[in-house]
Scaffold this motif. Sequence first.
Motif, PDB file in Angstrom:
ATOM      1  N   PHE A  53       9.360   0.304  15.402  1.00 20.15           N
ATOM      2  CA  PHE A  53       9.354   1.274  14.297  1.00 20.15           C
ATOM      3  C   PHE A  53       8.729   0.659  13.052  1.00 20.15           C
ATOM      4  O   PHE A  53       7.995   1.342  12.323  1.00 20.15           O
ATOM      5  CB  PHE A  53      10.778   1.740  14.004  1.00 20.15           C
ATOM      6  CG  PHE A  53      10.846   2.733  12.886  1.00 20.15           C
ATOM      7  CD1 PHE A  53      10.635   4.079  13.126  1.00 20.15           C
ATOM      8  CD2 PHE A  53      11.088   2.325  11.584  1.00 20.15           C
ATOM      9  CE1 PHE A  53      10.679   5.000  12.087  1.00 20.15           C
ATOM     10  CE2 PHE A  53      11.124   3.234  10.546  1.00 20.15           C
ATOM     11  CZ  PHE A  53      10.932   4.578  10.802  1.00 20.15           C
ATOM     12  N   TYR A  64       5.718   2.212  11.118  1.00 22.48           N
ATOM     13  CA  TYR A  64       5.895   2.572   9.704  1.00 22.48           C
ATOM     14  C   TYR A  64       4.764   2.011   8.857  1.00 22.48           C
ATOM     15  O   TYR A  64       4.240   2.703   7.975  1.00 22.48           O
ATOM     16  CB  TYR A  64       7.245   2.043   9.216  1.00 22.48           C
ATOM     17  CG  TYR A  64       7.551   2.381   7.787  1.00 22.48           C
ATOM     18  CD1 TYR A  64       8.014   3.646   7.440  1.00 22.48           C
ATOM     19  CD2 TYR A  64       7.360   1.447   6.769  1.00 22.48           C
ATOM     20  CE1 TYR A  64       8.286   3.963   6.126  1.00 22.48           C
ATOM     21  CE2 TYR A  64       7.630   1.751   5.452  1.00 22.48           C
ATOM     22  CZ  TYR A  64       8.103   3.008   5.144  1.00 22.48           C
ATOM     23  OH  TYR A  64       8.354   3.333   3.839  1.00 22.48           O
ATOM     24  N   ARG A  71       2.542   4.365   6.584  1.00 20.77           N
ATOM     25  CA  ARG A  71       3.211   4.314   5.291  1.00 20.77           C
ATOM     26  C   ARG A  71       2.322   4.904   4.186  1.00 20.77           C
ATOM     27  O   ARG A  71       2.688   5.866   3.513  1.00 20.77           O
ATOM     28  CB  ARG A  71       3.556   2.852   5.001  1.00 20.77           C
ATOM     29  CG  ARG A  71       4.077   2.566   3.641  1.00 20.77           C
ATOM     30  CD  ARG A  71       4.460   1.093   3.547  1.00 20.77           C
ATOM     31  NE  ARG A  71       4.813   0.735   2.193  1.00 20.77           N
ATOM     32  CZ  ARG A  71       3.947   0.268   1.298  1.00 20.77           C
ATOM     33  NH1 ARG A  71       2.678   0.116   1.625  1.00 20.77           N
ATOM     34  NH2 ARG A  71       4.338  -0.027   0.068  1.00 20.77           N
ATOM     35  N   TYR A 103       8.749  12.156   1.319  1.00 24.11           N
ATOM     36  CA  TYR A 103       8.378  11.035   2.187  1.00 24.11           C
ATOM     37  C   TYR A 103       9.622  10.485   2.910  1.00 24.11           C
ATOM     38  O   TYR A 103       9.614  10.280   4.134  1.00 24.11           O
ATOM     39  CB  TYR A 103       7.734   9.973   1.302  1.00 24.11           C
ATOM     40  CG  TYR A 103       7.336   8.698   1.992  1.00 24.11           C
ATOM     41  CD1 TYR A 103       6.163   8.600   2.722  1.00 24.11           C
ATOM     42  CD2 TYR A 103       8.120   7.560   1.858  1.00 24.11           C
ATOM     43  CE1 TYR A 103       5.791   7.408   3.322  1.00 24.11           C
ATOM     44  CE2 TYR A 103       7.762   6.365   2.452  1.00 24.11           C
ATOM     45  CZ  TYR A 103       6.591   6.294   3.185  1.00 24.11           C
ATOM     46  OH  TYR A 103       6.230   5.110   3.769  1.00 24.11           O
ATOM     47  N   GLN A 104      10.690  10.292   2.163  1.00 21.80           N
ATOM     48  CA  GLN A 104      11.923   9.788   2.790  1.00 21.80           C
ATOM     49  C   GLN A 104      12.483  10.791   3.789  1.00 21.80           C
ATOM     50  O   GLN A 104      12.930  10.422   4.892  1.00 21.80           O
ATOM     51  CB  GLN A 104      12.965   9.497   1.707  1.00 21.80           C
ATOM     52  CG  GLN A 104      12.648   8.290   0.860  1.00 21.80           C
ATOM     53  CD  GLN A 104      13.812   7.913  -0.036  1.00 21.80           C
ATOM     54  OE1 GLN A 104      14.779   7.333   0.415  1.00 21.80           O
ATOM     55  NE2 GLN A 104      13.707   8.267  -1.295  1.00 21.80           N
ATOM     56  N   TRP A 134      10.565  10.638   7.106  1.00 19.93           N
ATOM     57  CA  TRP A 134      10.870   9.476   7.947  1.00 19.93           C
ATOM     58  C   TRP A 134      12.296   9.567   8.517  1.00 19.93           C
ATOM     59  O   TRP A 134      12.533   9.134   9.650  1.00 19.93           O
ATOM     60  CB  TRP A 134      10.699   8.182   7.152  1.00 19.93           C
ATOM     61  CG  TRP A 134       9.265   7.763   7.039  1.00 19.93           C
ATOM     62  CD1 TRP A 134       8.492   7.736   5.920  1.00 19.93           C
ATOM     63  CD2 TRP A 134       8.430   7.318   8.116  1.00 19.93           C
ATOM     64  NE1 TRP A 134       7.229   7.312   6.213  1.00 19.93           N
ATOM     65  CE2 TRP A 134       7.155   7.044   7.555  1.00 19.93           C
ATOM     66  CE3 TRP A 134       8.594   7.136   9.469  1.00 19.93           C
ATOM     67  CZ2 TRP A 134       6.091   6.591   8.318  1.00 19.93           C
ATOM     68  CZ3 TRP A 134       7.539   6.676  10.233  1.00 19.93           C
ATOM     69  CH2 TRP A 134       6.302   6.408   9.661  1.00 19.93           C
ATOM     70  N   ILE A 135      13.193  10.125   7.752  1.00 18.52           N
ATOM     71  CA  ILE A 135      14.561  10.312   8.280  1.00 18.52           C
ATOM     72  C   ILE A 135      14.531  11.286   9.464  1.00 18.52           C
ATOM     73  O   ILE A 135      15.226  11.104  10.477  1.00 18.52           O
ATOM     74  CB  ILE A 135      15.493  10.847   7.175  1.00 18.52           C
ATOM     75  CG1 ILE A 135      15.651   9.804   6.061  1.00 18.52           C
ATOM     76  CG2 ILE A 135      16.851  11.210   7.747  1.00 18.52           C
ATOM     77  CD1 ILE A 135      16.244   8.498   6.499  1.00 18.52           C
ATOM     78  N   ILE A 179      13.268   9.409  12.450  1.00 15.44           N
ATOM     79  CA  ILE A 179      14.324   8.545  13.018  1.00 15.44           C
ATOM     80  C   ILE A 179      15.340   9.385  13.788  1.00 15.44           C
ATOM     81  O   ILE A 179      15.766   9.020  14.892  1.00 15.44           O
ATOM     82  CB  ILE A 179      15.001   7.754  11.875  1.00 15.44           C
ATOM     83  CG1 ILE A 179      14.015   6.749  11.276  1.00 15.44           C
ATOM     84  CG2 ILE A 179      16.255   7.053  12.388  1.00 15.44           C
ATOM     85  CD1 ILE A 179      14.502   6.117   9.983  1.00 15.44           C
TER      86      ILE A 179
END
Lengths: 186, 257
Positions: free
Chosen positions: A22, A26, A30, A51-52, A55-56, A59
Amino acid sequence: MDPELSDERLMLAYRDGDAEAFERLYQRYRTRLYRHLAYQCGDPALAEELYQDIWIKVIAARADYEPLAKFSTWIFRIAHHRLIDHYRRHAHDVAGRFDDDCEPDELPAPAGVNPAVQAERSAIAVRLSAALAALPEPQREAFLLAEEGGLTLEEIANATACGRETVKSRLRYALGKLRHSLKDLL
Amino acid sequence: MNERDDQPRDPALSGLYREAGAGEPRAAIDAAILATARQAVQPVPPASRPWWKRLRAPVAVAATVMLAVMLSLTVERHPPAPPMPPPVLEEQAPAPVERREPAPVLPHAGQVQPKASTPVSRADNASAKPQALVPSPVAKERAAPAEIGAMEGKRELPPPASPPMEMRDALRATPSTSGVAAPGSPEKRSAEQFEAKQKMPAVAPAMRAAKPAVLAPEAWVEQIRALRREGRLEEATRRLDELRRVYPEFSLPEDLR
Protein backbone atom coordinates in the motif's frame (compact mmCIF):
# COMPACT_ATOMS: atom_id res chain seq x y z
CA MET A 1 9.22 -7.10 -3.54
CA ASP A 2 9.44 -6.50 -7.24
CA PRO A 3 9.59 -2.73 -7.77
CA GLU A 4 7.90 -3.05 -11.14
CA LEU A 5 4.73 -4.59 -9.82
CA SER A 6 1.63 -3.14 -11.37
CA ASP A 7 -0.81 -1.06 -9.41
CA GLU A 8 -3.32 -3.86 -9.46
CA ARG A 9 -0.85 -6.39 -8.05
CA LEU A 10 0.14 -3.97 -5.33
CA MET A 11 -3.48 -3.50 -4.39
CA LEU A 12 -4.03 -7.24 -4.35
CA ALA A 13 -1.00 -7.64 -2.13
CA TYR A 14 -2.38 -5.02 0.21
CA ARG A 15 -5.71 -6.80 0.21
CA ASP A 16 -3.86 -9.88 1.39
CA GLY A 17 -2.27 -7.98 4.26
CA ASP A 18 0.89 -6.45 2.79
CA ALA A 19 1.07 -2.93 4.21
CA GLU A 20 4.27 -2.18 2.30
CA ALA A 21 2.45 -2.68 -0.98
CA PHE A 22 0.00 0.00 0.00
CA GLU A 23 2.81 2.42 0.79
CA ARG A 24 4.26 1.94 -2.67
CA LEU A 25 0.87 2.37 -4.26
CA TYR A 26 0.29 5.46 -2.20
CA GLN A 27 3.53 7.01 -3.36
CA ARG A 28 2.56 6.43 -6.97
CA TYR A 29 -0.79 8.19 -6.67
CA ARG A 30 -0.12 10.62 -3.90
CA THR A 31 0.64 13.72 -5.99
CA ARG A 32 -1.57 12.86 -8.92
CA LEU A 33 -4.67 12.40 -6.84
CA TYR A 34 -4.06 15.43 -4.69
CA ARG A 35 -3.42 17.75 -7.64
CA HIS A 36 -6.44 16.37 -9.40
CA LEU A 37 -8.57 17.24 -6.40
CA ALA A 38 -6.91 20.58 -5.76
CA TYR A 39 -7.44 21.76 -9.31
CA GLN A 40 -10.88 20.25 -9.39
CA CYS A 41 -12.28 21.98 -6.33
CA GLY A 42 -9.93 24.99 -6.17
CA ASP A 43 -9.62 24.82 -2.39
CA PRO A 44 -6.53 23.19 -0.83
CA ALA A 45 -8.26 22.55 2.49
CA LEU A 46 -11.22 20.95 0.81
CA ALA A 47 -8.87 19.04 -1.49
CA GLU A 48 -7.06 17.60 1.55
CA GLU A 49 -10.35 16.55 3.11
CA LEU A 50 -11.49 14.85 -0.07
CA TYR A 51 -8.05 13.33 -0.54
CA GLN A 52 -8.19 11.67 2.88
CA ASP A 53 -11.72 10.45 2.34
CA ILE A 54 -10.77 8.81 -0.94
CA TRP A 55 -7.82 6.96 0.53
CA ILE A 56 -9.94 5.84 3.48
CA LYS A 57 -12.43 4.45 1.00
CA VAL A 58 -9.64 2.63 -0.80
CA ILE A 59 -8.48 1.10 2.47
CA ALA A 60 -12.00 0.13 3.46
CA ALA A 61 -12.75 -1.40 0.07
CA ARG A 62 -9.59 -3.52 -0.08
CA ALA A 63 -11.38 -6.72 0.91
CA ASP A 64 -13.72 -6.46 -2.09
CA TYR A 65 -11.13 -5.25 -4.56
CA GLU A 66 -10.91 -7.21 -7.78
CA PRO A 67 -8.71 -6.06 -10.69
CA LEU A 68 -11.60 -5.73 -13.10
CA ALA A 69 -10.20 -2.40 -14.34
CA LYS A 70 -6.97 -0.46 -13.97
CA PHE A 71 -6.29 0.73 -10.48
CA SER A 72 -6.02 4.29 -11.73
CA THR A 73 -9.51 4.06 -13.20
CA TRP A 74 -10.79 2.62 -9.96
CA ILE A 75 -9.30 5.24 -7.66
CA PHE A 76 -10.23 8.17 -9.91
CA ARG A 77 -13.75 6.81 -10.11
CA ILE A 78 -13.86 6.91 -6.34
CA ALA A 79 -12.58 10.47 -6.53
CA HIS A 80 -15.24 11.36 -9.07
CA HIS A 81 -18.03 10.00 -6.87
CA ARG A 82 -16.62 11.77 -3.84
CA LEU A 83 -16.55 15.05 -5.71
CA ILE A 84 -20.12 14.57 -6.91
CA ASP A 85 -21.18 13.85 -3.34
CA HIS A 86 -19.49 17.03 -2.23
CA TYR A 87 -21.15 19.07 -4.95
CA ARG A 88 -24.54 17.60 -4.13
CA ARG A 89 -24.19 18.58 -0.51
CA HIS A 90 -22.71 22.01 -0.96
CA ALA A 91 -23.30 23.12 -4.54
CA HIS A 92 -26.31 21.52 -6.15
CA ASP A 93 -25.92 23.51 -9.33
CA VAL A 94 -22.41 22.17 -9.90
CA ALA A 95 -23.50 18.56 -9.53
CA GLY A 96 -26.03 19.04 -12.32
CA ARG A 97 -23.32 20.11 -14.72
CA PHE A 98 -21.93 16.57 -14.85
CA ASP A 99 -25.01 15.30 -16.65
CA ASP A 100 -24.45 14.08 -20.18
CA ASP A 101 -27.30 16.09 -21.58
CA CYS A 102 -25.77 19.36 -20.56
CA GLU A 103 -23.70 21.10 -23.22
CA PRO A 104 -20.34 21.86 -21.61
CA ASP A 105 -19.61 25.02 -23.49
CA GLU A 106 -22.84 26.64 -22.35
CA LEU A 107 -22.00 26.24 -18.70
CA PRO A 108 -20.89 29.28 -16.77
CA ALA A 109 -17.40 29.49 -15.35
CA PRO A 110 -17.02 29.19 -11.58
CA ALA A 111 -16.38 32.18 -9.41
CA GLY A 112 -12.98 33.82 -9.39
CA VAL A 113 -10.15 32.32 -7.43
CA ASN A 114 -8.91 33.61 -4.16
CA PRO A 115 -6.48 36.52 -4.66
CA ALA A 116 -4.43 35.46 -1.68
CA VAL A 117 -3.88 32.07 -3.25
CA GLN A 118 -2.96 33.66 -6.49
CA ALA A 119 -0.35 35.77 -4.76
CA GLU A 120 1.29 32.75 -3.25
CA ARG A 121 1.78 30.90 -6.45
CA SER A 122 4.14 31.50 -9.20
CA ALA A 123 3.03 33.34 -12.25
CA ILE A 124 2.68 30.23 -14.35
CA ALA A 125 0.93 28.32 -11.66
CA VAL A 126 -1.43 31.17 -11.11
CA ARG A 127 -2.21 31.45 -14.75
CA LEU A 128 -2.69 27.73 -15.10
CA SER A 129 -4.82 27.53 -12.00
CA ALA A 130 -6.96 30.40 -13.16
CA ALA A 131 -7.36 28.87 -16.58
CA LEU A 132 -8.39 25.55 -15.08
CA ALA A 133 -10.73 27.24 -12.66
CA ALA A 134 -12.37 28.99 -15.57
CA LEU A 135 -13.28 25.66 -17.14
CA PRO A 136 -16.63 24.04 -16.44
CA GLU A 137 -16.24 21.19 -13.94
CA PRO A 138 -16.83 18.30 -16.36
CA GLN A 139 -14.27 19.68 -18.81
CA ARG A 140 -11.79 20.34 -16.03
CA GLU A 141 -12.30 16.85 -14.68
CA ALA A 142 -11.73 15.28 -18.07
CA PHE A 143 -8.54 17.30 -18.53
CA LEU A 144 -7.22 16.47 -15.06
CA LEU A 145 -8.01 12.78 -15.41
CA ALA A 146 -6.13 12.73 -18.66
CA GLU A 147 -3.14 14.72 -17.40
CA GLU A 148 -2.86 13.58 -13.79
CA GLY A 149 -4.41 10.16 -13.99
CA GLY A 150 -3.05 9.36 -17.41
CA LEU A 151 -6.40 7.80 -18.28
CA THR A 152 -7.59 7.12 -21.78
CA LEU A 153 -10.93 8.25 -23.10
CA GLU A 154 -12.43 4.86 -22.27
CA GLU A 155 -11.06 4.95 -18.77
CA ILE A 156 -12.24 8.48 -18.17
CA ALA A 157 -15.65 7.51 -19.46
CA ASN A 158 -15.62 4.54 -17.12
CA ALA A 159 -14.51 6.61 -14.17
CA THR A 160 -17.01 9.38 -14.72
CA ALA A 161 -19.88 7.15 -15.83
CA CYS A 162 -20.51 8.86 -19.13
CA GLY A 163 -20.02 8.13 -22.78
CA ARG A 164 -16.67 8.02 -24.55
CA GLU A 165 -17.69 10.65 -27.10
CA THR A 166 -18.86 12.89 -24.30
CA VAL A 167 -15.46 12.64 -22.68
CA LYS A 168 -13.77 13.31 -25.98
CA SER A 169 -15.90 16.37 -26.52
CA ARG A 170 -15.23 17.65 -23.01
CA LEU A 171 -11.53 17.12 -23.39
CA ARG A 172 -11.43 18.86 -26.73
CA TYR A 173 -13.28 21.88 -25.33
CA ALA A 174 -10.99 21.98 -22.27
CA LEU A 175 -7.84 21.91 -24.37
CA GLY A 176 -9.14 24.64 -26.64
CA LYS A 177 -10.01 26.94 -23.77
CA LEU A 178 -6.72 26.35 -21.99
CA ARG A 179 -4.76 27.00 -25.15
CA HIS A 180 -6.66 30.21 -25.58
CA SER A 181 -6.09 31.31 -21.98
CA LEU A 182 -2.40 30.34 -21.86
CA LYS A 183 -1.39 31.07 -25.44
CA ASP A 184 1.22 33.63 -24.33
CA LEU A 185 2.87 30.96 -22.17
CA LEU A 186 2.90 28.16 -24.69
CA MET B 1 -2.94 2.84 -30.11
CA ASN B 2 -6.03 4.04 -31.92
CA GLU B 3 -7.51 5.02 -28.64
CA ARG B 4 -4.50 7.09 -27.73
CA ASP B 5 -4.33 8.57 -31.20
CA ASP B 6 -7.97 9.43 -31.04
CA GLN B 7 -7.57 11.23 -27.73
CA PRO B 8 -7.26 15.02 -27.97
CA ARG B 9 -3.83 16.06 -26.73
CA ASP B 10 -1.60 19.11 -26.55
CA PRO B 11 2.00 18.29 -25.57
CA ALA B 12 2.87 21.94 -24.99
CA LEU B 13 -0.04 22.40 -22.64
CA SER B 14 0.84 19.19 -20.83
CA GLY B 15 4.42 20.40 -20.35
CA LEU B 16 3.21 23.71 -18.97
CA TYR B 17 0.89 21.86 -16.62
CA ARG B 18 3.74 19.67 -15.34
CA GLU B 19 5.94 22.69 -14.86
CA ALA B 20 3.40 24.64 -12.92
CA GLY B 21 1.88 21.89 -10.87
CA ALA B 22 3.61 21.74 -7.50
CA GLY B 23 0.81 21.01 -5.08
CA GLU B 24 1.26 18.09 -2.73
CA PRO B 25 -0.53 16.82 0.33
CA ARG B 26 0.98 17.64 3.69
CA ALA B 27 3.23 15.12 5.37
CA ALA B 28 0.83 14.83 8.29
CA ILE B 29 -1.90 13.66 5.97
CA ASP B 30 0.45 11.14 4.40
CA ALA B 31 1.39 9.79 7.81
CA ALA B 32 -2.24 9.55 8.93
CA ILE B 33 -3.32 7.69 5.80
CA LEU B 34 -0.39 5.26 5.94
CA ALA B 35 -1.00 4.60 9.63
CA THR B 36 -4.65 3.86 8.90
CA ALA B 37 -3.66 1.52 6.09
CA ARG B 38 -1.19 -0.37 8.29
CA GLN B 39 -3.67 -0.62 11.13
CA ALA B 40 -6.32 -1.99 8.80
CA VAL B 41 -4.26 -5.03 7.84
CA GLN B 42 -2.81 -5.77 11.27
CA PRO B 43 -4.26 -8.88 12.85
CA VAL B 44 -6.58 -7.96 15.64
CA PRO B 45 -5.26 -9.39 18.91
CA PRO B 46 -7.85 -11.30 20.86
CA ALA B 47 -9.36 -9.11 23.50
CA SER B 48 -8.28 -10.11 26.96
CA ARG B 49 -11.41 -11.02 28.83
CA PRO B 50 -11.64 -12.24 32.41
CA TRP B 51 -11.57 -15.98 32.87
CA TRP B 52 -15.17 -16.16 33.99
CA LYS B 53 -16.26 -14.54 30.77
CA ARG B 54 -14.13 -16.83 28.65
CA LEU B 55 -15.38 -19.93 30.46
CA ARG B 56 -18.98 -18.80 30.67
CA ALA B 57 -20.20 -20.72 27.64
CA PRO B 58 -18.43 -24.04 28.41
CA VAL B 59 -19.52 -23.91 32.04
CA ALA B 60 -23.10 -23.25 31.03
CA VAL B 61 -23.06 -26.18 28.62
CA ALA B 62 -21.50 -28.49 31.20
CA ALA B 63 -24.01 -27.47 33.85
CA THR B 64 -26.90 -28.06 31.48
CA VAL B 65 -25.64 -31.50 30.53
CA MET B 66 -25.05 -32.44 34.15
CA LEU B 67 -28.51 -31.29 35.16
CA ALA B 68 -30.10 -33.27 32.36
CA VAL B 69 -28.18 -36.42 33.30
CA MET B 70 -29.07 -36.07 36.98
CA LEU B 71 -32.73 -35.54 36.19
CA SER B 72 -32.86 -38.58 33.96
CA LEU B 73 -31.10 -40.72 36.57
CA THR B 74 -33.45 -39.50 39.28
CA VAL B 75 -36.51 -40.32 37.21
CA GLU B 76 -35.07 -43.71 36.36
CA ARG B 77 -34.30 -44.63 39.98
CA HIS B 78 -37.54 -43.25 41.40
CA PRO B 79 -40.35 -44.20 39.06
CA PRO B 80 -43.82 -42.79 39.58
CA ALA B 81 -45.77 -44.20 42.54
CA PRO B 82 -47.90 -47.25 41.76
CA PRO B 83 -51.67 -46.85 41.74
CA MET B 84 -53.68 -47.09 44.91
CA PRO B 85 -54.18 -50.76 45.79
CA PRO B 86 -57.72 -52.05 45.56
CA PRO B 87 -57.90 -52.94 49.29
CA VAL B 88 -57.93 -49.23 50.01
CA LEU B 89 -61.45 -49.06 48.78
CA GLU B 90 -62.74 -52.17 50.50
CA GLU B 91 -60.76 -52.51 53.65
CA GLN B 92 -63.16 -50.48 55.73
CA ALA B 93 -66.20 -52.16 54.37
CA PRO B 94 -68.25 -53.28 57.36
CA ALA B 95 -70.07 -56.08 55.52
CA PRO B 96 -67.52 -58.03 53.55
CA VAL B 97 -69.59 -61.16 53.54
CA GLU B 98 -72.10 -59.64 51.24
CA ARG B 99 -69.79 -57.46 49.29
CA ARG B 100 -69.31 -59.87 46.44
CA GLU B 101 -72.98 -59.91 45.82
CA PRO B 102 -73.69 -57.00 43.60
CA ALA B 103 -77.38 -56.77 44.13
CA PRO B 104 -77.61 -54.77 47.36
CA VAL B 105 -75.40 -52.05 46.02
CA LEU B 106 -77.61 -50.73 43.39
CA PRO B 107 -80.76 -49.68 45.19
CA HIS B 108 -78.86 -47.30 47.33
CA ALA B 109 -76.50 -46.24 44.59
CA GLY B 110 -79.34 -45.98 42.17
CA GLN B 111 -81.18 -43.64 44.49
CA VAL B 112 -78.22 -41.45 44.94
CA GLN B 113 -76.74 -41.67 41.47
CA PRO B 114 -78.73 -43.51 38.85
CA LYS B 115 -75.70 -43.65 36.60
CA ALA B 116 -73.76 -45.60 39.18
CA SER B 117 -75.59 -48.81 38.43
CA THR B 118 -73.60 -49.30 35.24
CA PRO B 119 -70.17 -47.94 35.75
CA VAL B 120 -68.77 -49.84 32.83
CA SER B 121 -71.30 -48.36 30.50
CA ARG B 122 -70.67 -44.97 31.98
CA ALA B 123 -67.03 -45.28 31.33
CA ASP B 124 -67.58 -46.26 27.76
CA ASN B 125 -70.37 -43.80 27.08
CA ALA B 126 -69.76 -40.99 29.43
CA SER B 127 -71.89 -38.53 27.54
CA ALA B 128 -74.91 -40.77 27.06
CA LYS B 129 -77.96 -40.60 29.26
CA PRO B 130 -78.60 -43.51 31.65
CA GLN B 131 -81.89 -44.38 30.00
CA ALA B 132 -80.26 -44.64 26.62
CA LEU B 133 -77.55 -46.94 27.77
CA VAL B 134 -77.81 -50.60 26.99
CA PRO B 135 -76.66 -52.26 30.17
CA SER B 136 -74.31 -55.14 29.89
CA PRO B 137 -75.47 -58.60 31.00
CA VAL B 138 -73.44 -58.27 34.17
CA ALA B 139 -74.99 -54.93 34.92
CA LYS B 140 -78.42 -56.31 34.22
CA GLU B 141 -77.78 -59.22 36.54
CA ARG B 142 -76.65 -56.86 39.24
CA ALA B 143 -79.38 -54.38 38.69
CA ALA B 144 -82.24 -56.83 38.66
CA PRO B 145 -82.43 -57.65 42.39
CA ALA B 146 -81.97 -54.04 43.21
CA GLU B 147 -84.90 -53.07 41.10
CA ILE B 148 -86.99 -55.81 42.62
CA GLY B 149 -86.01 -54.66 46.05
CA ALA B 150 -86.92 -51.16 45.19
CA MET B 151 -90.30 -52.21 43.87
CA GLU B 152 -91.02 -54.22 46.94
CA GLY B 153 -90.35 -51.18 49.00
CA LYS B 154 -87.45 -52.72 50.79
CA ARG B 155 -85.28 -50.06 52.21
CA GLU B 156 -82.43 -52.14 53.36
CA LEU B 157 -79.29 -50.24 53.42
CA PRO B 158 -76.74 -51.95 51.27
CA PRO B 159 -73.56 -53.07 52.89
CA PRO B 160 -70.96 -50.38 52.59
CA ALA B 161 -68.51 -52.86 51.16
CA SER B 162 -70.39 -53.25 47.93
CA PRO B 163 -69.65 -49.88 46.31
CA PRO B 164 -65.93 -50.44 46.49
CA MET B 165 -66.38 -53.80 44.87
CA GLU B 166 -68.40 -52.12 42.19
CA MET B 167 -65.64 -49.63 41.70
CA ARG B 168 -63.13 -52.43 41.50
CA ASP B 169 -65.22 -54.12 38.90
CA ALA B 170 -65.55 -50.89 37.04
CA LEU B 171 -61.83 -50.29 37.19
CA ARG B 172 -61.13 -53.78 35.99
CA ALA B 173 -63.81 -53.60 33.35
CA THR B 174 -62.47 -50.35 31.90
CA PRO B 175 -59.10 -51.36 30.64
CA SER B 176 -57.19 -49.50 28.07
CA THR B 177 -60.01 -48.20 25.94
CA SER B 178 -57.50 -46.35 23.87
CA GLY B 179 -55.48 -49.47 23.31
CA VAL B 180 -52.30 -47.45 23.24
CA ALA B 181 -50.81 -48.03 26.64
CA ALA B 182 -49.21 -51.37 27.27
CA PRO B 183 -50.60 -53.46 30.10
CA GLY B 184 -49.04 -52.54 33.38
CA SER B 185 -47.23 -49.60 31.90
CA PRO B 186 -47.08 -46.34 33.86
CA GLU B 187 -49.22 -44.70 31.22
CA LYS B 188 -51.93 -47.26 31.67
CA ARG B 189 -51.75 -47.08 35.42
CA SER B 190 -52.04 -43.35 35.30
CA ALA B 191 -54.99 -43.60 32.94
CA GLU B 192 -56.70 -46.07 35.25
CA GLN B 193 -56.09 -43.86 38.23
CA PHE B 194 -57.53 -40.92 36.36
CA GLU B 195 -60.59 -42.88 35.31
CA ALA B 196 -61.11 -44.21 38.80
CA LYS B 197 -60.94 -40.69 40.17
CA GLN B 198 -63.40 -39.55 37.55
CA LYS B 199 -65.83 -42.32 38.43
CA MET B 200 -65.64 -42.28 42.14
CA PRO B 201 -67.85 -39.23 42.75
CA ALA B 202 -70.54 -40.67 40.50
CA VAL B 203 -70.48 -44.16 41.98
CA ALA B 204 -70.46 -43.49 45.66
CA PRO B 205 -69.41 -40.03 46.65
CA ALA B 206 -70.74 -40.36 50.17
CA MET B 207 -68.92 -43.59 50.80
CA ARG B 208 -65.76 -42.28 49.27
CA ALA B 209 -65.92 -39.32 51.56
CA ALA B 210 -66.50 -41.56 54.54
CA LYS B 211 -63.53 -43.79 53.82
CA PRO B 212 -60.19 -42.45 54.85
CA ALA B 213 -56.89 -43.97 53.91
CA VAL B 214 -55.82 -47.50 54.74
CA LEU B 215 -55.51 -48.19 58.41
CA ALA B 216 -52.12 -48.88 59.77
CA PRO B 217 -51.73 -52.53 60.84
CA GLU B 218 -51.28 -51.52 64.47
CA ALA B 219 -54.51 -49.53 64.43
CA TRP B 220 -56.15 -52.41 62.69
CA VAL B 221 -54.99 -54.76 65.46
CA GLU B 222 -56.37 -52.41 68.08
CA GLN B 223 -59.65 -52.32 66.24
CA ILE B 224 -59.81 -56.14 66.20
CA ARG B 225 -59.00 -56.28 69.90
CA ALA B 226 -61.75 -53.80 70.60
CA LEU B 227 -64.22 -55.92 68.63
CA ARG B 228 -63.19 -58.96 70.61
CA ARG B 229 -63.60 -57.12 73.86
CA GLU B 230 -67.08 -56.13 72.78
CA GLY B 231 -67.86 -59.74 72.01
CA ARG B 232 -68.18 -59.23 68.27
CA LEU B 233 -66.02 -62.21 67.52
CA GLU B 234 -67.32 -62.87 64.06
CA GLU B 235 -66.60 -59.36 62.92
CA ALA B 236 -63.23 -59.46 64.63
CA THR B 237 -62.36 -62.61 62.73
CA ARG B 238 -63.42 -61.04 59.51
CA ARG B 239 -61.31 -57.96 60.15
CA LEU B 240 -58.40 -60.18 61.02
CA ASP B 241 -58.73 -61.96 57.71
CA GLU B 242 -58.76 -58.66 55.95
CA LEU B 243 -55.72 -57.56 57.83
CA ARG B 244 -53.88 -60.70 56.74
CA ARG B 245 -54.91 -60.18 53.18
CA VAL B 246 -53.96 -56.51 53.05
CA TYR B 247 -50.75 -56.86 55.04
CA PRO B 248 -49.59 -60.40 54.35
CA GLU B 249 -46.12 -59.68 55.72
CA PHE B 250 -47.27 -58.10 58.95
CA SER B 251 -46.42 -60.22 61.96
CA LEU B 252 -49.53 -60.51 64.08
CA PRO B 253 -49.31 -60.23 67.86
CA GLU B 254 -49.52 -63.37 69.92
CA ASP B 255 -53.11 -62.80 71.00
CA LEU B 256 -54.34 -62.60 67.43
CA ARG B 257 -52.51 -65.59 65.98
